[in-house]
Motif scaffolding. Structure first.
Motif, PDB file in Angstrom:
ATOM      1  N   ARG A  95     -11.597 -59.918  65.229  1.00 25.82           N
ATOM      2  CA  ARG A  95     -12.023 -59.414  66.530  1.00 25.82           C
ATOM      3  C   ARG A  95     -12.848 -60.480  67.261  1.00 25.82           C
ATOM      4  O   ARG A  95     -12.633 -60.768  68.433  1.00 25.82           O
ATOM      5  CB  ARG A  95     -12.866 -58.158  66.314  1.00 25.82           C
ATOM      6  N   ALA A  96     -13.778 -61.084  66.547  1.00 23.66           N
ATOM      7  CA  ALA A  96     -14.610 -62.121  67.156  1.00 23.66           C
ATOM      8  C   ALA A  96     -13.741 -63.267  67.664  1.00 23.66           C
ATOM      9  O   ALA A  96     -13.964 -63.807  68.748  1.00 23.66           O
ATOM     10  CB  ALA A  96     -15.637 -62.624  66.146  1.00 23.66           C
ATOM     11  N   GLU A  97     -12.748 -63.594  66.876  1.00 25.47           N
ATOM     12  CA  GLU A  97     -11.854 -64.683  67.268  1.00 25.47           C
ATOM     13  C   GLU A  97     -11.174 -64.358  68.596  1.00 25.47           C
ATOM     14  O   GLU A  97     -11.104 -65.186  69.500  1.00 25.47           O
ATOM     15  CB  GLU A  97     -10.824 -64.863  66.163  1.00 25.47           C
ATOM     16  N   ARG A  98     -10.698 -63.110  68.684  1.00 27.65           N
ATOM     17  CA  ARG A  98     -10.039 -62.697  69.936  1.00 27.65           C
ATOM     18  C   ARG A  98     -11.022 -62.740  71.099  1.00 27.65           C
ATOM     19  O   ARG A  98     -10.687 -63.202  72.193  1.00 27.65           O
ATOM     20  CB  ARG A  98      -9.472 -61.286  69.779  1.00 27.65           C
ATOM     21  N   GLN A  99     -12.257 -62.293  70.849  1.00 26.94           N
ATOM     22  CA  GLN A  99     -13.250 -62.309  71.925  1.00 26.94           C
ATOM     23  C   GLN A  99     -13.475 -63.731  72.423  1.00 26.94           C
ATOM     24  O   GLN A  99     -13.447 -63.999  73.627  1.00 26.94           O
ATOM     25  CB  GLN A  99     -14.587 -61.742  71.425  1.00 26.94           C
ATOM     26  N   VAL A 100     -13.659 -64.655  71.489  1.00 25.15           N
ATOM     27  CA  VAL A 100     -13.940 -66.035  71.886  1.00 25.15           C
ATOM     28  C   VAL A 100     -12.804 -66.586  72.720  1.00 25.15           C
ATOM     29  O   VAL A 100     -13.008 -67.163  73.792  1.00 25.15           O
ATOM     30  CB  VAL A 100     -14.199 -66.916  70.645  1.00 25.15           C
ATOM     31  N   SER A 101     -11.563 -66.363  72.260  1.00 25.53           N
ATOM     32  CA  SER A 101     -10.462 -66.968  73.020  1.00 25.53           C
ATOM     33  C   SER A 101     -10.302 -66.278  74.368  1.00 25.53           C
ATOM     34  O   SER A 101      -9.961 -66.935  75.362  1.00 25.53           O
ATOM     35  CB  SER A 101      -9.167 -66.939  72.217  1.00 25.53           C
ATOM     36  N   THR A 102     -10.590 -64.985  74.446  1.00 25.03           N
ATOM     37  CA  THR A 102     -10.530 -64.313  75.750  1.00 25.03           C
ATOM     38  C   THR A 102     -11.547 -64.929  76.707  1.00 25.03           C
ATOM     39  O   THR A 102     -11.246 -65.167  77.888  1.00 25.03           O
ATOM     40  CB  THR A 102     -10.843 -62.806  75.595  1.00 25.03           C
ATOM     41  N   ILE A 103     -12.736 -65.194  76.197  1.00 25.90           N
ATOM     42  CA  ILE A 103     -13.766 -65.784  77.059  1.00 25.90           C
ATOM     43  C   ILE A 103     -13.297 -67.141  77.590  1.00 25.90           C
ATOM     44  O   ILE A 103     -13.432 -67.445  78.774  1.00 25.90           O
ATOM     45  CB  ILE A 103     -15.092 -65.928  76.277  1.00 25.90           C
TER      46      ILE A 103
END
Ligand code: HEM
Ligand code: FES
Lengths: 560, 360
Positions: free
Chosen positions: B57-65
């Motif tokens: 989930r964190a990985e997805r958040q970072v790439s979305t940002i």
């Protein structure tokens, strides 16, 4: 361990660089250096990053700005000023704002970054001061920091003057007046600086070269020294379990610290750009070009110069029947200008530079310190810091006396009388209050360490007495409250004491006499015995996570 | 001793100082009356360390940002080309352009930062690590070696033995900076007497600032204020410098409201023309224009530091940091009814300076 050398191309490149600059040694020395973390350590970072933003945005501005006071007729895009006689400096600043896409944004980025730059430096200095980070071996870096702060003010002031608008021109007029007031050489100095009478035609080009070359270069060099010394000394850290005077606990530069600090650069830069996008700053078109005759009410310099302007406002020209400017043998002593304009700022700067040595002299402590002080544990120092801040704020407030007065419908004169009083009363009062607060907080720490935390649970004993249950702190929590050293006074030397010795002993007493001794294990034991007698304490004083009971254990226990 | 843990105790206090660089360290000091450092608490793991789903989930958040940052850059580019500021020159368009460019660029930069920090905080290892400090100072041996090197070098150079060389070098070096100072002599002319001089002299017409039209005495009604420059200012060789000395305020007030001067200054009682008074507009504090006039009180106020001058007392300072009254310009009317100076300022206008001398 997966080596970067497994990829052939990186290996070749890395090898190429290493062959030529010994990169592998540099990486080995620095990449895993440890940096401790604390929010207050970010203040210096903000200063550094806004400086980078200033370099970038300032360089952009130089591509269009012309530092010339030659007069021309404005023909640009801002209709209300078309046809007016203005200087080329003013004209090109207008052009950057109105004819270059993103130019106004860049100007506002530059100006907001400047305001933030100075603010971050001063906040950083305050942090260093109240935590005692200037103590040996970092005194020299304190000096470098003070120089950086002065240069930052100089950078701001020289930049502020460049657009040659009405406000900045009046700022220069004030400076020229203050310079003229200097005894003996003042008039000559003013004529040399301005190339003749005020305003002349050379001051803007001269300020420009200071602003874009000399001052940034000096800042850059000193920032290099500042950071070099930081790496040499290693960062200080707040006292905490496992953190001692001989270690550094934190994250390695690569990758965690680099990612956080690098990320923080973008955050600071981004915030500055967002501010510049939505909040107008220094709308020079609304002020008009410099002209010695018109002026608006509410003329204020940028915030960091307010204190000098405020000091000038506070000083009366007449103390009742006694003038503060007088003439001897036909020569003029303008104390009304010199005291606030030169003497007060001069003394402030001197005090700032000298402080680490003064404190060292009074504590007699010449050991190396790598643990920060909690501000409450140094009540006198913290009190002096807050007093200095109040002194500064009173003067800065004085520079807004007209705005405040009109806003609150009080007379400017009354406002000024109040501020004149505060100028003398405010700092000692702030000192006294802060010191009391610090001592109070220390007392609370002591209580907490000795008796634990109140739980709100009331228990009735067999004999019918009521007690609130106190929960003892675990060793980690307690450590933060008991780790500090007791302050020591420098005593009068036995035998014959010189006047200086006496002064030192007296000042040392002023500094360190009022103090709260940190809790000792014996006291804790006694308190427990006492509390247990009343059934107050709960079990649980030991913590299963304790790595070891000694500082040494903590170091070897977590080796790297 | 240098690497020993030190937070425990030190009762050596002030006398402990002395030469060299003691770390704040105990030397067999009584440890028993101080607490011992409990050492680092056990590491707490984050959910992203233990739960692969959280890490994902964190990985997805970072790439979305990071992707949102790219959107910011696109907004900037669209704003740059779609919002020209040369066809629509209104302030509104300029503000819109600034805002779109700024918000686009700002978020583009800001989100890179947020993404990096979020990445570091959630996914990069957060084990605190320990590094030992070492003495800043060299060891005694190193110090000895270093000082020997210097002493040897000094000896080899012969600078202490060959005193003639040494002294001539010192002498030559001592005067070498003088040219560097002298070179700055031409930064500006010497002051001379220019600060005493202004364009005002007998017969010079008072004209309106900035258009330079002359002022008829009859046009100056009670309570009105004129900002005045001398006739011919714009043709002078340094109009701004001249204006900085010659700017004048013209105010008409009932002559009986003004307290008459006595003694030497009594001659000034007729320097007005029919209640029309002309005073230097340049503050005697540090030179701002004294531009504010309060009609009811007849006070002139300098907006820079609030020096207040009382017109009814010949512009005496009644508040603020200025000490001297504003210099008065003697005036009268010429044959055509226009106001003219009947002489120069009696003293230098503007801020004080060392050589200025006493004023009346
Ligand atoms: C080091 C810290 C610096 C500070 C605190 C600073 C501050 C300022 C300020 C307050 C202004 C007035 C801006 C306005 O509202 O118009 C200004 C203008 C200017 N600065 Fe800087 N500046 C710094 C560095 C630089 C550098 C490194 C450059 C170029 C290499 C630069 C180039 C300029 C230019 C060309 C202007 C005039 C254009 C304008 O006013 O829009 N500045 N500076
Ligand atoms: S310049 Fe007028 S009060 Fe300071």
């Amino acid at each position: 361990m997966s080596s970067i050398l497994t990829d052939k191309r990186t290996a070749t490149l890395a090898g190429y660089v290493d062959d030529r600059v010994g990169a592998s040694k540099i990486v080995k020395t620095f990449a895993r250096k440890i940096f401790p973390d604390h929010w207050s350590f970010m203040l210096g970072e903000i200063a550094l990053y806004t400086f980078v933003v200033l370099l970038i945005s300032g360089t952009f501005l130089t591509f269009w700005y012309t530092p010339s006071m030659a007069l021309t007729t404005y023909e640009g895009s801002y209709a209300p000023l078309v046809g007016q006689t203005v200087s080329e400096a003013y004209e090109t600043t207008l052009n950057i704002s109105f004819d270059i896409r993103g130019g106004l944004l860049m100007r506002q980025i530059h100006h907001w970054a400047a305001l933030l730059f100075v603010a971050a430096i001063l906040a950083h200095m305050a942090r260093v001061f109240v935590t005692g980070a200037f103590r040996k071996p970092r005194e020299l870096n304190w000096i470098v920091g003070c120089l950086l702060a002065i240069l930052a003010l100089a950078a701001g002031f020289t930049g502020y003057s460049l657009p040659d608008d009405l406000l900045s021109g009046n700022g220069l007029r004030i400076i020229s007046g203050v310079i003229q007031a200097i005894p003996v050489v003042g008039t000559y100095l003013a004529f040399f600086i301005f190339g003749g009478e005020f305003p002349g035609e050379v001051i803007i080009p001269r300020l420009f070269i200071l602003h874009v070359m000399l001052i940034p270069a000096a800042l850059l060099a000193l920032i290099g020294v500042h950071l070099g010394l930081l790496v040499l000394h290693k960062h200080m850290q707040f006292p905490a379990p496992g953190r001692t005077n001989t270690n550094v606990v934190g994250y390695p530069v690569f990758p965690v610290y680099a990612a956080k600090a690098g990320g923080f650069f973008f955050i600071v830069f981004g915030v500055v750009v967002l501010m510049a996008a939505v909040v107008t700053i220094n709308p020079i078109w609304a002020y008009g070009p410099y002209d010695p005759s018109p002026i608006g009410a509410g003329t204020q310099p940028d915030w960091y110069i307010l204190f000098v302007d405020g000091a000038l406002r506070l000083m009366p020209g007449w103390l009742g029947p006694i003038p503060t400017e007088f003439t001897t043998f036909g020569y003029v002593w303008s104390l009304n200008i010199l005291l606030p304009g030169a003497v007060v700022p001069g003394l402030m700067i001197m005090a700032l530079f000298a402080y680490p040595w003064v404190e060292q002299w009074l504590s007699g402590d010449t050991r190396e310190h790598h643990l920060l002080d909690r501000p409450r544990n140094k009540p006198t120092r913290t009190g002096l810091g807050v007093a200095a801040l109040v002194f500064y704020v009173v003067m800065a407030l004085a520079a807004t006396n007209d705005l405040v007065a009109t806003h609150f419908h009080i007379s400017i004169n009354d406002m000024t009388y109040v501020l004149r009083t505060l100028f003398f009363v405010g700092p000692p009062l702030a000192f006294w209050v802060t010191k009391r607060v610090c001592l109070g907080l220390q007392r609370r720490d002591r209580d907490l360490a000795l008796h634990g935390r109140e739980t709100g649970r009331i228990v009735r004993t067999a004999d019918g007495e009521y007690f609130e249950v106190h929960e003892p702190l675990d060793v980690y929590e307690r450590w933060n409250l008991v780790q500090q050293e007791a302050d020591q006074l420098v005593p009068l030397p036995t035998g014959k004491a010189s006047g200086l010795d006496k002064l030192r002993a007296r000042m040392s007493a002023f500094f360190f006499e009022d103090r709260i001794e940190p809790v000792t294990p014996a006291e804790l034991e006694a308190a427990h015995a006492h509390d247990d007698g009343h059934g107050r304490a709960l079990e649980g004083d030991t913590d299963p996570h304790a790595v070891s009971a000694s500082g040494r254990g903590s170091e070897t226990g977590h080796g790297h | 001793m240098k690497d020993s843990p030190t937070t425990e105790h030190n009762d050596a206090g002030p006398s402990h100082g002395g030469v060299g660089t003691d770390l704040a360290a105990p030397e067999g000091a009584a440890l028993d009356n101080r607490f011992a450092n409990p050492g680092l608490p056990a590491h707490r793991y984050r959910t992203t360390d233990i739960d692969p789903a959280a890490a994902k989930r964190a990985e997805r958040q970072v790439s979305t940002i990071f992707l949102l940052s790219a959107v910011g850059t696109l907004v900037f580019l669209v704003g740059y080309f779609a919002l020209p500021i040369d066809d629509d020159k209104s302030l509104g368009r300029l503000q819109l352009s600034t805002m779109v460019l700024g918000l686009g660029l700002g978020f583009a930069i800001f989100l890179i930062g947020i993404g990096l920090v979020h990445w570091a905080k959630t996914l990069m290892p957060d084990h605190e690590q320990i590094e030992l400090r070492h003495d800043i100072r060299g060891t005694d041996e190193e110090r000895r070696d270093a000082s020997n090197i210097i002493l040897d070098g000094v000896e080899e150079s012969g600078i202490m033995r060959r005193t003639v060389i040494r002294n001539s070098l010192i002498g030559a070096m001592a005067i070498l900076p003088i040219p560097a100072v002298v070179l700055f002599r031409d930064l500006g002319p010497l002051p001379g007497t220019v600060l005493r001089e202004s364009l005002w002299e007998e017969g010079v017409r008072l004209t309106r600032d900035p258009d330079g039209t002359p002022i008829r005495a009859a046009d100056v009604t009670f309570g009105s204020v004129f900002h005045v420059i001398p006739d011919g200012l714009s043709e002078s060789s340094h109009p701004i410098e001249e204006k900085a000395k010659a700017a004048v305020l013209l105010i008409r007030i009932q002559p009986e409201d003004v307290q008459p001067l006595e003694g030497d200054l009594a001659v000034r009682n007729d320097w007005d023309y029919d209640g029309i008074y002309a005073y230097s507009k340049i503050c005697t504090h540090v030179g701002c224009p004294v531009a504010l006039y309060e009609q009811q009180t007849h006070h002139l106020l300098c907006p820079c530091h609030q020096s207040t001058f009382d017109l009814t007392q010949h512009c005496k300072v009644i508040f603020g940091p200025a000490k001297r009254p504003l210099p008065q310009l003697p005036i009268t009317v010429d044959g055509e009814g226009y106001l003219v100076a009947s002489g120069p300022f009696p003293e230098p206008p503007g801020p004080s300076y060392w050589e200025r001398g006493a004023s009346a």
